[in-house]
Design a protein around this motif. Structure first.
Motif, PDB file in Angstrom:
ATOM      1  N   ALA A 148      12.207   4.621  16.903  1.00 25.24           N
ATOM      2  CA  ALA A 148      12.562   5.211  15.613  1.00 25.24           C
ATOM      3  C   ALA A 148      12.679   4.168  14.510  1.00 25.24           C
ATOM      4  CB  ALA A 148      13.871   5.984  15.739  1.00 25.24           C
ATOM      5  N   THR A 149      12.925   2.910  14.890  1.00 27.12           N
ATOM      6  CA  THR A 149      13.117   1.859  13.886  1.00 27.12           C
ATOM      7  C   THR A 149      11.939   0.890  13.832  1.00 27.12           C
ATOM      8  OG1 THR A 149      14.309   0.489  15.494  1.00 27.12           O
ATOM      9  CG2 THR A 149      15.622   1.980  14.136  1.00 27.12           C
ATOM     10  N   MET A 150      10.821   1.233  14.449  1.00 26.33           N
ATOM     11  CA  MET A 150       9.701   0.289  14.510  1.00 26.33           C
ATOM     12  C   MET A 150       9.123  -0.033  13.141  1.00 26.33           C
ATOM     13  SD  MET A 150       6.530   2.649  15.899  1.00 26.33           S
ATOM     14  CE  MET A 150       5.311   1.390  15.502  1.00 26.33           C
ATOM     15  N   GLY A 151       9.296   0.855  12.178  1.00 24.67           N
ATOM     16  CA  GLY A 151       8.712   0.613  10.866  1.00 24.67           C
ATOM     17  C   GLY A 151       9.596  -0.172   9.916  1.00 24.67           C
ATOM     18  N   ALA A 152      10.861  -0.404  10.288  1.00 24.09           N
ATOM     19  CA  ALA A 152      11.792  -1.051   9.356  1.00 24.09           C
ATOM     20  C   ALA A 152      11.383  -2.487   9.053  1.00 24.09           C
ATOM     21  CB  ALA A 152      13.206  -1.013   9.925  1.00 24.09           C
ATOM     22  N   ALA A 153      11.219  -3.310  10.092  1.00 18.88           N
ATOM     23  CA  ALA A 153      10.852  -4.710   9.885  1.00 18.88           C
ATOM     24  C   ALA A 153       9.460  -4.829   9.276  1.00 18.88           C
ATOM     25  CB  ALA A 153      10.925  -5.471  11.202  1.00 18.88           C
ATOM     26  N   LEU A 154       8.524  -4.006   9.756  1.00 17.48           N
ATOM     27  CA  LEU A 154       7.170  -4.040   9.212  1.00 17.48           C
ATOM     28  C   LEU A 154       7.149  -3.590   7.759  1.00 17.48           C
ATOM     29  CD1 LEU A 154       5.199  -2.583  12.255  1.00 17.48           C
ATOM     30  CD2 LEU A 154       5.272  -4.959  11.507  1.00 17.48           C
ATOM     31  N   GLY A 155       8.001  -2.612   7.433  1.00 15.19           N
ATOM     32  CA  GLY A 155       8.068  -2.142   6.060  1.00 15.19           C
ATOM     33  C   GLY A 155       8.568  -3.215   5.102  1.00 15.19           C
ATOM     34  N   LEU A 156       9.555  -4.004   5.542  1.00 14.27           N
ATOM     35  CA  LEU A 156      10.056  -5.093   4.708  1.00 14.27           C
ATOM     36  C   LEU A 156       8.979  -6.147   4.489  1.00 14.27           C
ATOM     37  CD1 LEU A 156      13.677  -5.571   6.122  1.00 14.27           C
ATOM     38  CD2 LEU A 156      13.014  -4.607   3.909  1.00 14.27           C
ATOM     39  N   LYS A 157       8.223  -6.450   5.547  1.00  8.55           N
ATOM     40  CA  LYS A 157       7.125  -7.414   5.405  1.00  8.55           C
ATOM     41  C   LYS A 157       6.054  -6.863   4.466  1.00  8.55           C
ATOM     42  CE  LYS A 157       7.590  -9.683   9.914  1.00  8.55           C
ATOM     43  NZ  LYS A 157       7.872 -11.039   9.399  1.00  8.55           N
ATOM     44  N   ALA A 158       5.756  -5.582   4.619  1.00 14.11           N
ATOM     45  CA  ALA A 158       4.741  -4.976   3.742  1.00 14.11           C
ATOM     46  C   ALA A 158       5.186  -5.009   2.290  1.00 14.11           C
ATOM     47  CB  ALA A 158       4.481  -3.533   4.182  1.00 14.11           C
ATOM     48  N   PHE A 159       6.473  -4.790   2.058  1.00 13.76           N
ATOM     49  CA  PHE A 159       6.999  -4.847   0.691  1.00 13.76           C
ATOM     50  C   PHE A 159       6.849  -6.256   0.126  1.00 13.76           C
ATOM     51  CE2 PHE A 159      10.608  -5.573  -2.216  1.00 13.76           C
ATOM     52  CZ  PHE A 159      10.301  -4.637  -3.185  1.00 13.76           C
ATOM     53  N   ALA A 160       7.192  -7.268   0.929  1.00 16.42           N
ATOM     54  CA  ALA A 160       7.051  -8.659   0.492  1.00 16.42           C
ATOM     55  C   ALA A 160       5.596  -8.990   0.201  1.00 16.42           C
ATOM     56  CB  ALA A 160       7.617  -9.600   1.550  1.00 16.42           C
ATOM     57  N   VAL A 161       4.690  -8.527   1.069  1.00 12.03           N
ATOM     58  CA  VAL A 161       3.259  -8.771   0.875  1.00 12.03           C
ATOM     59  C   VAL A 161       2.775  -8.123  -0.416  1.00 12.03           C
ATOM     60  CG1 VAL A 161       0.970  -8.140   1.763  1.00 12.03           C
ATOM     61  CG2 VAL A 161       2.670  -9.127   3.291  1.00 12.03           C
ATOM     62  N   ALA A 162       3.201  -6.884  -0.670  1.00 14.68           N
ATOM     63  CA  ALA A 162       2.782  -6.178  -1.873  1.00 14.68           C
ATOM     64  C   ALA A 162       3.272  -6.881  -3.136  1.00 14.68           C
ATOM     65  CB  ALA A 162       3.292  -4.743  -1.839  1.00 14.68           C
ATOM     66  N   ILE A 163       4.497  -7.389  -3.112  1.00 16.76           N
ATOM     67  CA  ILE A 163       5.040  -8.098  -4.266  1.00 16.76           C
ATOM     68  C   ILE A 163       4.306  -9.416  -4.483  1.00 16.76           C
ATOM     69  CG2 ILE A 163       7.085  -9.231  -5.213  1.00 16.76           C
ATOM     70  CD1 ILE A 163       7.221  -6.213  -5.316  1.00 16.76           C
ATOM     71  N   ILE A 164       4.055 -10.143  -3.387  1.00 17.83           N
ATOM     72  CA  ILE A 164       3.374 -11.439  -3.499  1.00 17.83           C
ATOM     73  C   ILE A 164       1.953 -11.254  -4.016  1.00 17.83           C
ATOM     74  CG2 ILE A 164       2.472 -13.405  -2.187  1.00 17.83           C
ATOM     75  CD1 ILE A 164       4.913 -13.080  -0.323  1.00 17.83           C
ATOM     76  N   GLY A 165       1.214 -10.308  -3.453  1.00 14.67           N
ATOM     77  CA  GLY A 165      -0.175 -10.110  -3.844  1.00 14.67           C
ATOM     78  C   GLY A 165      -0.345  -9.317  -5.120  1.00 14.67           C
ATOM     79  N   GLY A 166       0.592  -8.416  -5.392  1.00 12.22           N
ATOM     80  CA  GLY A 166       0.478  -7.547  -6.568  1.00 12.22           C
ATOM     81  C   GLY A 166       0.401  -6.094  -6.144  1.00 12.22           C
ATOM     82  N   LEU A 167       1.301  -5.283  -6.662  1.00 10.93           N
ATOM     83  CA  LEU A 167       1.389  -3.884  -6.259  1.00 10.93           C
ATOM     84  C   LEU A 167       0.154  -3.077  -6.638  1.00 10.93           C
ATOM     85  CD1 LEU A 167       5.104  -3.155  -7.203  1.00 10.93           C
ATOM     86  CD2 LEU A 167       4.158  -3.144  -4.901  1.00 10.93           C
ATOM     87  N   THR A 168      -0.580  -3.513  -7.641  1.00 11.50           N
ATOM     88  CA  THR A 168      -1.726  -2.745  -8.115  1.00 11.50           C
ATOM     89  C   THR A 168      -3.051  -3.269  -7.602  1.00 11.50           C
ATOM     90  OG1 THR A 168      -1.856  -4.115 -10.112  1.00 11.50           O
ATOM     91  CG2 THR A 168      -0.506  -2.122 -10.227  1.00 11.50           C
ATOM     92  N   SER A 169      -3.038  -4.228  -6.690  1.00  9.39           N
ATOM     93  CA  SER A 169      -4.272  -4.874  -6.253  1.00  9.39           C
ATOM     94  C   SER A 169      -4.442  -4.755  -4.745  1.00  9.39           C
ATOM     95  CB  SER A 169      -4.270  -6.352  -6.663  1.00  9.39           C
ATOM     96  OG  SER A 169      -5.372  -7.043  -6.115  1.00  9.39           O
ATOM     97  N   GLY A 170      -5.561  -4.126  -4.315  1.00 11.69           N
ATOM     98  CA  GLY A 170      -5.864  -4.076  -2.895  1.00 11.69           C
ATOM     99  C   GLY A 170      -6.190  -5.447  -2.339  1.00 11.69           C
ATOM    100  N   MET A 171      -6.955  -6.256  -3.095  1.00 14.34           N
ATOM    101  CA  MET A 171      -7.253  -7.619  -2.683  1.00 14.34           C
ATOM    102  C   MET A 171      -5.985  -8.447  -2.593  1.00 14.34           C
ATOM    103  SD  MET A 171      -9.344  -9.911  -1.707  1.00 14.34           S
ATOM    104  CE  MET A 171     -10.896  -9.034  -1.984  1.00 14.34           C
ATOM    105  N   GLY A 172      -5.035  -8.184  -3.503  1.00 10.89           N
ATOM    106  CA  GLY A 172      -3.768  -8.902  -3.471  1.00 10.89           C
ATOM    107  C   GLY A 172      -2.999  -8.644  -2.189  1.00 10.89           C
ATOM    108  N   ALA A 173      -3.070  -7.406  -1.675  1.00  8.82           N
ATOM    109  CA  ALA A 173      -2.393  -7.084  -0.420  1.00  8.82           C
ATOM    110  C   ALA A 173      -2.979  -7.885   0.737  1.00  8.82           C
ATOM    111  CB  ALA A 173      -2.504  -5.591  -0.139  1.00  8.82           C
ATOM    112  N   ILE A 174      -4.298  -8.037   0.761  1.00  5.07           N
ATOM    113  CA  ILE A 174      -4.943  -8.807   1.827  1.00  5.07           C
ATOM    114  C   ILE A 174      -4.549 -10.278   1.740  1.00  5.07           C
ATOM    115  CG2 ILE A 174      -7.160  -9.545   2.773  1.00  5.07           C
ATOM    116  CD1 ILE A 174      -8.357  -6.932   1.764  1.00  5.07           C
ATOM    117  N   VAL A 175      -4.674 -10.848   0.527  1.00  6.71           N
ATOM    118  CA  VAL A 175      -4.350 -12.261   0.347  1.00  6.71           C
ATOM    119  C   VAL A 175      -2.859 -12.513   0.598  1.00  6.71           C
ATOM    120  CG1 VAL A 175      -4.309 -14.166  -1.302  1.00  6.71           C
ATOM    121  CG2 VAL A 175      -6.253 -12.596  -1.254  1.00  6.71           C
ATOM    122  N   GLY A 176      -2.010 -11.621   0.091  1.00  2.00           N
ATOM    123  CA  GLY A 176      -0.573 -11.769   0.316  1.00  2.00           C
ATOM    124  C   GLY A 176      -0.219 -11.711   1.787  1.00  2.00           C
ATOM    125  N   GLY A 177      -0.874 -10.838   2.534  1.00  2.00           N
ATOM    126  CA  GLY A 177      -0.639 -10.757   3.968  1.00  2.00           C
ATOM    127  C   GLY A 177      -1.054 -12.021   4.693  1.00  2.00           C
TER     128      GLY A 177
END
Length: 231
Positions: A155-184
Motif C-alpha cells: 500500500a505504501t510502495m508509491g510513497a518513496a517513488l513519488g517523492l523521488k518523482a517530485f524531486a525529478v520533476a522540480i529539477i528537470g522542470g514541471l513543463t518539460s518531458g525532456m527535463g523529467a528524463i534528464v532530471g531522473g
C-alpha cells in the motif's frame, strides 16, 4: 500481460473518482489549496483501505520476464529493469505526442495554462480536467505495474517513488518531458555515486540538495520555462 489493461482501466476510473470527489468541489468554490488537501486525504483513505484488505506486508509481484541478469559494460542488469526504462520512455513519448499533435492534447495544455481563457474559446474545461486526472492515474498505475516486480507490492510502495518523482520533476522542470528524463538521470547518478563512494545511508541526500539548489537558482527547473502572467 493480460492484467496490464485491467490495471490501466482501474487507474483511470480511480482518477475520475478522485477528480469528482476531491477536486471538482474545490474548483467550484475557487479554493486555491482545497484540492491539494482533499487529494492528500483521499490518498490516506486509499492506503488504509488497501492495508485492511491485503495487509501491511509487502508482497512479491510476478515478473513477466526472466529474472536472470545479463551484463552491460560489466554491470548486471535484469530484463525487467530494461523494460521499466523502455516503458517509461514509451509512455512519456506518447503523452508528449498527444499534447503536441492532437487537438485533445492541445485542449489539455490550454486548460492547464489558463482555464478561464480555454473555456471562453469553447473548450469544455471540466471534461478536460476529468480526463487529465484519468490519464495521470492510469499512467501511475502503469508505472506501478512496471516497478512492482522489482520493489515488491504494498500500500505504501508509491510513497518513496513519488517523492523521488517530485524531486525529478522540480529539477528537470514541471513543463518539460525532456527535463523529467534528464532530471531522473541526474538524480539516479548522484544517488548511486554517493552510495558507492560515501555510504548508502547518504543516498537520499544528493536529491534533496539538488532540489534545494535548483529551487534557489532556477525555480522553473533546468528545462522549465518561467511563466509571466498579467495580474
Amino acid at each position: 500481460w493480460l492484467m496490464i489493461p485491467i490495471v490501466l482501466v482501474f487507474g483511470a476510473l480511480q482518477g475520475v473518482f478522485v477528480e469528482w470527489i476531491g477536486v471538482r468541489p474545490a474548483i467550484k468554490i475557487k479554493s486555491e489549496f482545497g484540492w491539494i488537501m482533499s487529494t492528500i486525504a483521499l490518498a490516506i483513505i486509499f492506503k488504509n483501505v488497501a492495508e485492511n484488505i491485503w495487509g501491511k506486508d509487502d508482497l512479491p509481484f510476478p515478473s513477466p520476464l526472466s529474472g536472470a541478469p545479463f551484463q552491460i559494460f560489466g554491470a548486471n542488469v535484469q530484463p525487467m529493469q530494461v523494460l521499466v526504462v523502455v516503458g517509461a520512455l514509451a509512455i512519456m513519448l506518447a503523452v508528449e505526442l498527444f499534447n503536441r499533435k492532437s487537438i485533445y492534447g492541445k485542449a489539455v495544455v490550454a486548460t492547464s495554462n489558463d482555464r478561464d481563457a480555454a473555456g471562453l474559446m469553447g473548450i469544455n474545461t471540466s471534461v478536460v480536467i476529468t480526463f487529465s486526472y484519468a490519464l495521470s492515474s492510469a499512467t501511475a498505475a502503469f508505472a506501478g505495474v512496471l516497478v512492482a516486480p522489482l520493489t515488491l507490492t504494498g500500500a505504501t510502495m508509491g510513497a518513496a517513488l513519488g517523492l523521488k518523482a517530485f524531486a525529478v520533476a522540480i529539477i528537470g522542470g514541471l513543463t518539460s518531458g525532456m527535463g523529467a528524463i534528464v532530471g531522473g538521470l541526474i538524480l539516479g547518478i548522484a544517488e548511486t555515486v554517493t552510495g558507492f563512494y560515501i555510504s548508502t545511508g547518504y543516498k537520499e541526500v544528493p536529491g534533496l540538495l539538488l532540489l534545494l539548489l535548483v529551487l534557489a537558482v532556477k525555480p522553473a527547473g533546468l528545462f522549465g520555462k518561467t511563466a509571466i502572467k498579467k495580474v
